[in-house]
Scaffold this motif. Structure first.
Motif: not given
Length: 258
Positions: A104-111, A129-135, A137-142, A30-38
């Motif tokens: 928000f509890h975590k940042t999730v990048a959607f690519f 690596r840049r994306l890892r820094g962007l999301v 600690r505890g962040g995720l990448l889909l 729950p409570s994720a900040r979802v970031v979509e790239l492109g």
């Protein structure tokens, strides 16, 4: 291109999202900040947003301002409880994410879209690596990637019978003529894409039909008959490739849906 019969990636990825959205939402929480790239079209993100539990915010990032704000308007209307914070930017450059009003509890990048396959390997690693820094600690990448498969399917997908991909590819020359002082004879090139199996990539080219010279951006060039101009790569992956790439860039592959 995405709706062509031969071009399987878009409809395949959508079917995976629809089948496994609930499982993806369980991983995200729950409570994720979802970031979509492109972000482009909002077709895929809708499937994810509908499955997520109380997302805190959605941050679409796109280089096309018209597509970005049109999509943001639609999503704000259709998800009235969701904070939509569009960011007009090139996601391959350094960016600062807007901070949502809600915690928000975590940042999730959607690519999605296998866009990572358009990067060359070193570029892909640097980007992740840049994306890892962007999301953080505890962040995720889909992440969506296209799997290695029968070369005949790949060849058909990038050399469609209607010639839509060819027109898309040749438009590069039209753009260079219009925006960068190019002198290309667009009719003197033809589109050809092929699968380079040792490198696991589709190579998109424009092949010269004759020996010719041209200028672009104040520089002069010449090509021989049959000489290709490489316009794009589209790398294909195995799940093990993605796992290894994750490990090299600070991520860990949690789960893969195919």
């Amino acid at each position: 291109i995405c709706t062509l019969d031969e071009y399987y990636p878009t409809r395949t990825e959508l079917s995976i999202l629809r089948e496994h959205a609930a499982a993806m939402a369980d991983v995200v929480g729950p409570s994720a900040r979802v970031v979509e790239l492109g972000s482009g079209s909002d077709l895929k993100i809708r499937v994810l947003l509908e499955a997520l539990e109380a997302p805190a915010a959605y941050v679409p990032i796109d280089i096309s301002s018209s597509a970005l704000y049109a999509s943001a308007t639609r999503l704000s209307r259709d998800f009235p409880g969701l904070e939509v914070a569009p960011l007009h930017a090139d996601y391959t450059a350094a960016i600062t994410l807007p901070r949502p009003e809600r915690s928000f509890h975590k940042t999730v990048a959607f690519f999605p879209g296998s866009t990572l396959g358009n990067f060359e390997p070193r570029q892909a690693e640097a980007f992740l690596r840049r994306l890892r820094g962007l999301v953080g600690r505890g962040g995720l990448l889909l992440l969506g990637t296209d799997l290695k498969k029968d070369p005949r399917l790949l060849h058909a997908a990038y050399n469609d019978a209607r010639g839509i991909t060819a027109a898309f590819n040749l438009n590069i020359l039209t753009h260079l003529n219009r925006e960068h002082g190019g002198t290309f004879d667009v009719g003197a090139f033809h589109h050809y894409a092929y699968y380079d199996a040792p490198a696991s990539r589709i190579v998109m080219t424009l092949v010269s039909k004759a020996r010719q010279s041209f200028q672009v951006a104040g520089h002069a060039f010449s090509v021989e008959e049959g000489e290709p101009l490489v316009t794009e790569y589209s790398y294909k992956f195995s799940v093990d490739d993605v796992r290894s790439l994750a490990q090299r860039t600070g991520f860990t592959l949690r789960v893969a849906w195919t």
